[in-house]
Design an enzyme around this catalytic site. Structure first.
Site, mmCIF file in Angstrom:
data_model
loop_
_atom_site.group_PDB
_atom_site.id
_atom_site.type_symbol
_atom_site.label_atom_id
_atom_site.label_comp_id
_atom_site.label_asym_id
_atom_site.label_seq_id
_atom_site.Cartn_x
_atom_site.Cartn_y
_atom_site.Cartn_z
ATOM 1 C CB ALA A 155 -0.926 -0.002 1.207
ATOM 2 C CD GLN B 84 1.474 -7.111 0.585
ATOM 3 O OE1 GLN B 84 2.231 -6.155 0.759
ATOM 4 N NE2 GLN B 84 1.070 -7.845 1.587
ATOM 5 C CB ILE C 2 -6.702 -4.387 -5.400
ATOM 6 C CG1 ILE C 2 -7.202 -3.348 -4.392
ATOM 7 C CG2 ILE C 2 -6.385 -5.704 -4.684
ATOM 8 C CD1 ILE C 2 -8.521 -3.743 -3.724
ATOM 9 C CG HIS D 257 -4.007 -9.245 -1.761
ATOM 10 N ND1 HIS D 257 -3.314 -8.403 -0.928
ATOM 11 C CD2 HIS D 257 -3.782 -10.494 -1.286
ATOM 12 C CE1 HIS D 257 -2.706 -9.117 0.015
ATOM 13 N NE2 HIS D 257 -2.959 -10.386 -0.183
ATOM 14 C CB CYS E 100 -18.803 -13.936 -14.839
ATOM 15 S SG CYS E 100 -20.224 -15.035 -14.600
ATOM 16 C CB CYS F 14 -19.076 -18.192 -17.334
ATOM 17 S SG CYS F 14 -19.002 -16.439 -17.780
ATOM 18 C CB CYS G 147 -22.247 -12.717 -16.400
ATOM 19 S SG CYS G 147 -21.367 -13.356 -17.826
ATOM 20 C CB CYS H 226 -23.366 -17.315 -18.002
ATOM 21 S SG CYS H 226 -22.619 -16.691 -16.489
ATOM 22 C CB SER I 49 4.902 -4.430 1.663
ATOM 23 O OG SER I 49 4.320 -5.473 2.435
HETATM 24 ZN ZN LIG Z 1 -20.776 -15.380 -16.868
#
Ligand SMILES: [Zn+2]
Length: 246
Positions: free
Chosen positions: A23, A100, A102, A120, A128, A131, A153, A156, A194
């Protein structure tokens, strides 16, 4: 141990460097540190994965938060530390980078995806849960309207979730394996920003050191590996990178 000239010399000699970032390198880009005082975790109760999967209200709460944070994530700029690792890559010295974080800022700096292990996950993607289809997050978040429920999604009908590791969610085995391979293949690991306390991610710098690599730690606070590392610099990343360039 905190001699920057010796660190520079080691950097020059190293040919297979692996970065490990947390971070601290993103707070300098305006991304809040989730774990520090005043961080986001102080304000919000986390939504655990099983709650997200079972409860539409929890899903909506989760997406509302992501939506509120999205503009900041989308518009955040890379810091000099992100650029430092990109320059190592451009010099053919960077074997890989385990992060780490995101926030997707290493991608934004221009590091290709295959060099990165987002241990992470990443907020720049949406997955999804049925799927496993992965798409850029802006497709879901730029115009997200939660009045009709949490997003689904288009292929699907499964539940969509930001492609980050949620509370109560296991890390991705392939990512752990890639991170381990990097730790065992590098001749130098540079852990930047970190605190090296969140496991299992924080185990990789120690693994690299045990396997014979040099270990450098650059972060403002003390870490459990300070006594093990070859180089330790407790200062702001931006200041350190500036000194390194001089
Ligand atoms: Zn899907």
């Amino acid at each position: 141990m905190n001699d920057i000239d010796k660190f520079k010399a080691a950097l020059d000699r190293s040919e297979r460097i692996v970065g490990f970032t947390g971070a601290g390198i993103s707070t300098e880009s305006g991304i809040p540190d989730y774990r520090s005082q005043g961080g986001i975790w102080d304000k919000f109760q986390p939504v655990y994965l099983d709650e997200f999967l079972a409860d539409e209200d929890k899903r909506l709460l989760y997406w509302q938060r992501k939506k509120a944070l999205w503009q900041g994530i989308r518009d955040a700029r890379v810091s000099t530390t992100h650029l430092f690792f990109k320059e190592l890559y451009d010099s053919n010295k960077l074997l890989g980078l385990i992060t780490q974080n995101i926030d997707g800022l290493h991608e934004k700096s221009g590091l290709p995806k295959e060099v990165l292990v987002n241990i992470h996950g990443t907020n720049l993607e949406v997955i999804c849960m049925q799927c496993n289809d992965i798409n850029p997050a802006h497709e879901t978040l730029d115009d997200l309207d939660l009045d009709n429920g949490a997003p689904l999604c288009t292929k699907c009908g499964g539940l969509l979730k930001p492609n980050t590791i949620s509370f109560g969610q296991s890390l991705v085995p392939e990512d752990l394996e890639r991170a381990q391979d990097l730790a065992l293949s590098c001749d130098m690991m540079i852990a930047a920003g970190s605190t090296l306390v969140v496991h299992p991610a924080a185990a990789f710098p120690l693994l690299a050191k045990q396997n014979g690599a040099l270990l450098a730690i650059i972060t403002q606070s003390d870490t459990p590996l300070d006594n093990t590392a070859d180089f330790v610099f407790h200062e702001k990343l931006g200041d350190f990178i500036d000194r390194l360039g001089n």
